[in-house]
Design a protein around this motif. Structure first.
Motif, PDB file in Angstrom:
ATOM      1  N   ASN A  10      26.610  48.163  18.409  1.00 54.82           N
ATOM      2  CA  ASN A  10      27.568  48.245  17.003  1.00 54.82           C
ATOM      3  C   ASN A  10      26.812  47.663  16.133  1.00 54.82           C
ATOM      4  OD1 ASN A  10      29.661  49.255  18.727  1.00 54.82           O
ATOM      5  ND2 ASN A  10      30.282  47.261  19.236  1.00 54.82           N
ATOM      6  N   GLY A  11      25.411  47.091  16.163  1.00 51.20           N
ATOM      7  CA  GLY A  11      24.890  46.811  14.735  1.00 51.20           C
ATOM      8  C   GLY A  11      25.408  45.614  14.101  1.00 51.20           C
ATOM      9  N   GLN A  12      25.552  44.158  14.726  1.00 53.49           N
ATOM     10  CA  GLN A  12      26.203  43.275  14.486  1.00 53.49           C
ATOM     11  C   GLN A  12      25.524  42.693  13.112  1.00 53.49           C
ATOM     12  OE1 GLN A  12      29.242  42.210  15.786  1.00 53.49           O
ATOM     13  NE2 GLN A  12      28.921  44.318  16.370  1.00 53.49           N
ATOM     14  N   GLY A  13      26.365  41.991  12.476  1.00 53.15           N
ATOM     15  CA  GLY A  13      25.845  41.346  11.201  1.00 53.15           C
ATOM     16  C   GLY A  13      24.936  39.899  11.841  1.00 53.15           C
ATOM     17  N   PHE A  14      24.090  39.315  10.907  1.00 55.47           N
ATOM     18  CA  PHE A  14      23.393  37.944  11.154  1.00 55.47           C
ATOM     19  C   PHE A  14      24.346  36.764  11.815  1.00 55.47           C
ATOM     20  CE2 PHE A  14      20.803  40.212   7.887  1.00 55.47           C
ATOM     21  CZ  PHE A  14      19.609  40.569   8.645  1.00 55.47           C
ATOM     22  N   SER A  15      25.520  36.710  11.015  1.00 54.57           N
ATOM     23  CA  SER A  15      26.104  35.695  11.517  1.00 54.57           C
ATOM     24  C   SER A  15      26.846  35.910  13.032  1.00 54.57           C
ATOM     25  CB  SER A  15      27.697  35.453  10.574  1.00 54.57           C
ATOM     26  OG  SER A  15      28.320  36.954  10.476  1.00 54.57           O
ATOM     27  N   ASP A  16      27.174  37.179  13.289  1.00 56.87           N
ATOM     28  CA  ASP A  16      27.549  37.452  14.720  1.00 56.87           C
ATOM     29  C   ASP A  16      26.337  37.085  15.769  1.00 56.87           C
ATOM     30  OD1 ASP A  16      29.929  38.706  14.078  1.00 56.87           O
ATOM     31  OD2 ASP A  16      28.803  40.474  13.508  1.00 56.87           O
ATOM     32  N   TYR A  17      24.984  37.384  15.402  1.00 52.19           N
ATOM     33  CA  TYR A  17      24.352  36.844  16.475  1.00 52.19           C
ATOM     34  C   TYR A  17      23.962  35.388  16.534  1.00 52.19           C
ATOM     35  CZ  TYR A  17      21.779  41.367  15.919  1.00 52.19           C
ATOM     36  OH  TYR A  17      21.529  42.805  16.015  1.00 52.19           O
ATOM     37  N   ARG A  18      24.512  34.512  15.536  1.00 52.81           N
ATOM     38  CA  ARG A  18      24.367  33.265  15.655  1.00 52.81           C
ATOM     39  C   ARG A  18      25.539  32.516  16.278  1.00 52.81           C
ATOM     40  NH1 ARG A  18      23.024  29.699  10.286  1.00 52.81           N
ATOM     41  NH2 ARG A  18      22.544  28.368  11.978  1.00 52.81           N
ATOM     42  N   LEU A  19      26.647  33.243  16.259  1.00 51.68           N
ATOM     43  CA  LEU A  19      27.749  32.963  17.071  1.00 51.68           C
ATOM     44  C   LEU A  19      27.319  32.846  18.505  1.00 51.68           C
ATOM     45  CD1 LEU A  19      30.471  34.629  14.919  1.00 51.68           C
ATOM     46  CD2 LEU A  19      30.369  32.297  15.471  1.00 51.68           C
ATOM     47  N   GLN A  20      26.591  33.579  18.904  1.00 50.00           N
ATOM     48  CA  GLN A  20      26.235  33.809  20.365  1.00 50.00           C
ATOM     49  C   GLN A  20      25.488  32.855  21.022  1.00 50.00           C
ATOM     50  OE1 GLN A  20      28.142  36.469  21.432  1.00 50.00           O
ATOM     51  NE2 GLN A  20      28.459  36.743  19.298  1.00 50.00           N
ATOM     52  N   TYR A  21      24.489  31.961  20.181  1.00 42.58           N
ATOM     53  CA  TYR A  21      24.032  30.883  20.608  1.00 42.58           C
ATOM     54  C   TYR A  21      24.216  29.465  20.124  1.00 42.58           C
ATOM     55  CZ  TYR A  21      20.915  31.807  16.497  1.00 42.58           C
ATOM     56  OH  TYR A  21      20.644  31.863  15.389  1.00 42.58           O
ATOM     57  N   ASP A  22      25.232  29.505  19.444  1.00 45.89           N
ATOM     58  CA  ASP A  22      25.793  28.196  18.708  1.00 45.89           C
ATOM     59  C   ASP A  22      26.176  27.099  19.619  1.00 45.89           C
ATOM     60  OD1 ASP A  22      25.071  28.407  15.976  1.00 45.89           O
ATOM     61  OD2 ASP A  22      27.302  28.923  15.490  1.00 45.89           O
ATOM     62  N   ASN A  23      26.554  27.568  20.886  1.00 46.50           N
ATOM     63  CA  ASN A  23      26.949  26.528  21.679  1.00 46.50           C
ATOM     64  C   ASN A  23      25.859  26.019  22.721  1.00 46.50           C
ATOM     65  OD1 ASN A  23      29.825  26.233  20.675  1.00 46.50           O
ATOM     66  ND2 ASN A  23      30.377  28.207  21.602  1.00 46.50           N
ATOM     67  N   TYR A  24      24.925  26.799  22.780  1.00 46.36           N
ATOM     68  CA  TYR A  24      23.686  26.328  23.556  1.00 46.36           C
ATOM     69  C   TYR A  24      22.942  24.925  23.321  1.00 46.36           C
ATOM     70  CZ  TYR A  24      23.403  30.950  25.802  1.00 46.36           C
ATOM     71  OH  TYR A  24      23.665  32.027  26.640  1.00 46.36           O
ATOM     72  N   GLU A  25      22.594  24.318  24.228  1.00 48.20           N
ATOM     73  CA  GLU A  25      22.021  23.020  24.143  1.00 48.20           C
ATOM     74  C   GLU A  25      20.519  23.207  23.435  1.00 48.20           C
ATOM     75  OE1 GLU A  25      22.864  19.818  24.767  1.00 48.20           O
ATOM     76  OE2 GLU A  25      24.936  20.209  25.400  1.00 48.20           O
ATOM     77  N   GLU A  26      20.044  22.169  22.801  1.00 50.75           N
ATOM     78  CA  GLU A  26      18.728  22.238  22.162  1.00 50.75           C
ATOM     79  C   GLU A  26      17.655  22.574  23.459  1.00 50.75           C
ATOM     80  OE1 GLU A  26      15.763  19.578  19.474  1.00 50.75           O
ATOM     81  OE2 GLU A  26      17.575  19.085  19.742  1.00 50.75           O
ATOM     82  N   ASN A  27      16.603  23.460  23.030  1.00 50.74           N
ATOM     83  CA  ASN A  27      15.561  23.651  24.177  1.00 50.74           C
ATOM     84  C   ASN A  27      16.189  24.547  25.325  1.00 50.74           C
ATOM     85  OD1 ASN A  27      13.912  22.105  22.862  1.00 50.74           O
ATOM     86  ND2 ASN A  27      14.488  20.198  23.927  1.00 50.74           N
ATOM     87  N   ASP A  28      17.108  24.954  24.894  1.00 48.47           N
ATOM     88  CA  ASP A  28      17.734  26.117  26.115  1.00 48.47           C
ATOM     89  C   ASP A  28      17.220  27.477  25.634  1.00 48.47           C
ATOM     90  OD1 ASP A  28      19.074  27.727  27.669  1.00 48.47           O
ATOM     91  OD2 ASP A  28      21.167  26.749  27.602  1.00 48.47           O
ATOM     92  N   GLU A  29      16.221  27.952  26.336  1.00 49.17           N
ATOM     93  CA  GLU A  29      15.549  29.274  25.925  1.00 49.17           C
ATOM     94  C   GLU A  29      16.404  30.453  26.038  1.00 49.17           C
ATOM     95  OE1 GLU A  29      11.579  28.853  27.378  1.00 49.17           O
ATOM     96  OE2 GLU A  29      10.832  27.811  25.296  1.00 49.17           O
ATOM     97  N   ARG A  30      17.525  30.284  26.857  1.00 48.06           N
ATOM     98  CA  ARG A  30      18.491  31.622  26.920  1.00 48.06           C
ATOM     99  C   ARG A  30      18.961  32.042  25.702  1.00 48.06           C
ATOM    100  NH1 ARG A  30      23.226  29.677  30.763  1.00 48.06           N
ATOM    101  NH2 ARG A  30      23.017  27.639  29.389  1.00 48.06           N
ATOM    102  N   ALA A  31      18.886  31.091  24.599  1.00 49.38           N
ATOM    103  CA  ALA A  31      19.372  31.673  23.363  1.00 49.38           C
ATOM    104  C   ALA A  31      18.568  32.869  22.525  1.00 49.38           C
ATOM    105  CB  ALA A  31      19.284  30.382  22.206  1.00 49.38           C
TER     106      ALA A  31
END
Length: 557
Positions: free
Chosen positions: A17-38
């Motif tokens: 669907n070609g999401q906006g930039f903020s949509d991408y950030r929402l997907q990894y905001d809850n990851y811990e630091e150094n969690d490379e799944r982001a």
């Protein structure tokens, strides 16, 4: 199962669907630091920003990548700086430099390159309308000042940061509230460290309690809670509450070790080890000191604050007759001193030349010219060698085989003179000291002068003798003969020359009251400081300050 389906659905939606930039950030905001799944989402974010040549978003994506990368933080920070330059926005570029400086400071504890990045950011953000960025930069410079031991100056900076971050600001966005609270807690923590170093423990306790009430039950601030327990333990140690301190340090270590903040961990190990020694739990105490050495081995990092741990380990090895361990810890201490002497002295020069005086910021390269520095160092080394050789030659020509001590009973500010201690030693004749002992004590005296140990309040000959592992009689004799004064006069001269140097070089010092200057130099009251300053420098402290203010204003005009 539902979480997995949600993740797959979200991931597919982003692709299709070609999401906006903020949509991408929402997907990894809850990851811990150094969690490379982001990076599943970050790589899409970076690709989209590149495709659209949106350098502002690309800079943000690289800054986020710094947080989630384990091994390429500097590389992503450099990429953020490159893209930020293409935005032609000082706030964005200044923030990118701040990010790189924070990586050097927090992740690698490389203070010299960290300070370089903070100073680059300061040029861009000093007058920024974005107050959050301005105070974030100011906070980091305050941290470096605090590491260097400029506790009064750093406390002033952290007070300003506390007022900004803790101010009543009507913010609706949760992430902004989080950042402001984090800035407030970090500034509070740093101010507590400065208060502890200034021995203002009651104020420190009040701030610790305020901070702990702020983070109670909030898992988002587990690290800040750990720092506050570290501060609490240090205050309890200084108050003689050793069991309480040990309990506080246990609470602190869980969060600090989870974050891999090895610098703070080494401080906790040091004070926890000393607390254990106080209650005679020696084996556990030594294990804590050994952990400090493990951090040094793994990270080539050490704070001046924890240096005495090596002296304790050397003394223990010597008492146990373990020559191998004694030699090992002696070699480690030599390495520690080398790092402290080089890194922290370099930082001290940088912080005064480039932050406190704006005109020196612009002439940084000229002032730090390595060739000029080399000539100065070579000249100083040659000068001291000539002086030492001359003293040895004069000493050897003496026909007498005994030393005559001529100690006076002059009083020095901040020292309670004991009739059994240094300045009341009656005239006696002592056997001539060995050359090896003399040279060893002279070298240690030079280290004391270089590292400004003489600024400590209540610094007595007895304390110095214990630090040097010798007795007051020998130390007093050497100071009399080679320094040309008794201990009290020698100590006063060092303190006054330090005060004069700082007043001549630092605009900030010239703004201090005479009481503050006296306290910073180890004196307990203004009158004694003013009297001794006038005797040594020929003018009062106030007149000296006015003279240098006039010189500074003339040079500016």
């Amino acid at each position: 199962m539902l979480k997995i389906l949600f993740f797959i659905f979200t991931f597919c939606s982003l692709i299709c669907n070609g999401q906006g930039f903020s949509d991408y950030r929402l997907q990894y905001d809850n990851y811990e630091e150094n969690d490379e799944r982001a990076f599943k989402f970050l790589n899409l974010y970076i690709a989209k920003a590149k495709k659209e040549t949106n350098y502002k978003e690309l800079t943000q994506a690289y800054k986020d990548a710094v947080s989630f990368s384990k091994n390429d933080k500097i590389a992503y920070a450099d990429s953020a700086i490159i893209s930020a330059k293409r935005t032609y926005d000082n706030d964005i570029l200044g923030s990118a430099y701040l990010t790189k400086g924070t990586v050097y400071y927090f992740n690698y504890k490389k203070f010299s390159p960290a300070l370089d990045e903070y100073l680059k950011a300061w040029k861009l953000l000093e007058h920024s309308e974005d107050k959050y960025l301005h105070f974030k930069n100011l906070y980091h410079i305050g941290v470096v000042k605090r590491y260097l031991g400029y506790y009064v100056q750093s406390l002033e900076i952290f007070e300003k940061c506390i007022q900004f971050y803790g101010g009543k600001q009507h913010i609706s966005y949760s992430n902004v509230k989080y950042n402001l609270k984090k800035g407030y807690l970090n500034s509070l923590h740093q101010s507590i460290i400065s208060l502890n170093e200034l021995k203002r423990y009651d104020e420190a306790v009040e701030r610790i309690n305020n901070g702990l009430s702020e983070v109670e039950g909030d898992l988002n601030f587990y690290l800040e809670r750990s720092y506050l327990f570290k501060d609490k333990g240090i205050v309890e140690y200084h108050q003689g509450k050793y069991n309480e301190a040990i309990a506080s340090f246990r609470n602190a270590l869980s969060g600090i070790e989870k974050k891999n903040d090895f610098a703070s961990a080494s401080v906790v190990y040091f004070y926890k080890g000393n607390s254990l020694l106080k209650i005679n739990n020696t084996e556990q105490a030594y294990r804590n000191f050994q952990r400090i050495d493990s951090i040094f081995v793994n990270h080539a990092f050490v704070l001046p604050e924890v240096r005495p741990a090596y002296e304790i380990l050397i003394a223990k090895s010597n008492a146990n007759g373990d020559i191998k361990k004694e030699l090992y810890y002696t070699n480690q201490l030599l390495k520690v001193d080398k790092i402290i002497a080089s890194d922290f002295k370099y930082l001290a020069g940088k912080i005064f030349k480039e932050f406190d005086t704006k005109d020196l910021i612009e002439s940084k390269e000229k002032l730090e010219d390595s060739i000029f520095y080399g000539y100065i160092m070579a000249g100083l080394v040659l000068f001291f060698m000539i002086v030492i050789c001359s003293l040895i030659y004069i000493r050897r020509k003496k026909s007498k085989d005994f030393l005559t001590l001529d100690e006076s009973n002059e009083n020095v500010d901040g020292i309670n003179v004991d009739p059994t201690e240094e300045d009341s030693i009656p005239e006696k004749i002592f056997p001539k000291l060995s050359e090896q002992l003399v040279q060893d004590i002279l070298a240690k005296l030079q280290t004391m002068e270089d590292q400004h140990f003489f600024l400590e309040k209540g610094f007595t000959l007895n304390k110095l003798a214990k630090k040097f592992k010798t007795n007051t009689t020998y130390l007093s004799a050497i100071i009399n003969e080679f320094k040309g004064n008794n201990f009290n006069t020698y100590l006063n001269k060092l303190r006054i020359e330090y005060a004069a140097k700082m007043l001549a070089e630092s605009k900030l010092w010239r703004s201090y009251s005479v009481e503050t200057i006296a306290s910073e130099c180890g004196f307990t009251n203004r009158s004694n400081f003013s009297k001794i300053f006038t005797e040594i420098k020929g003018v009062s402290p106030n007149d000296f300050i006015l003279q240098h203010k006039h010189v500074f204003n003339t040079e500016e005009n």
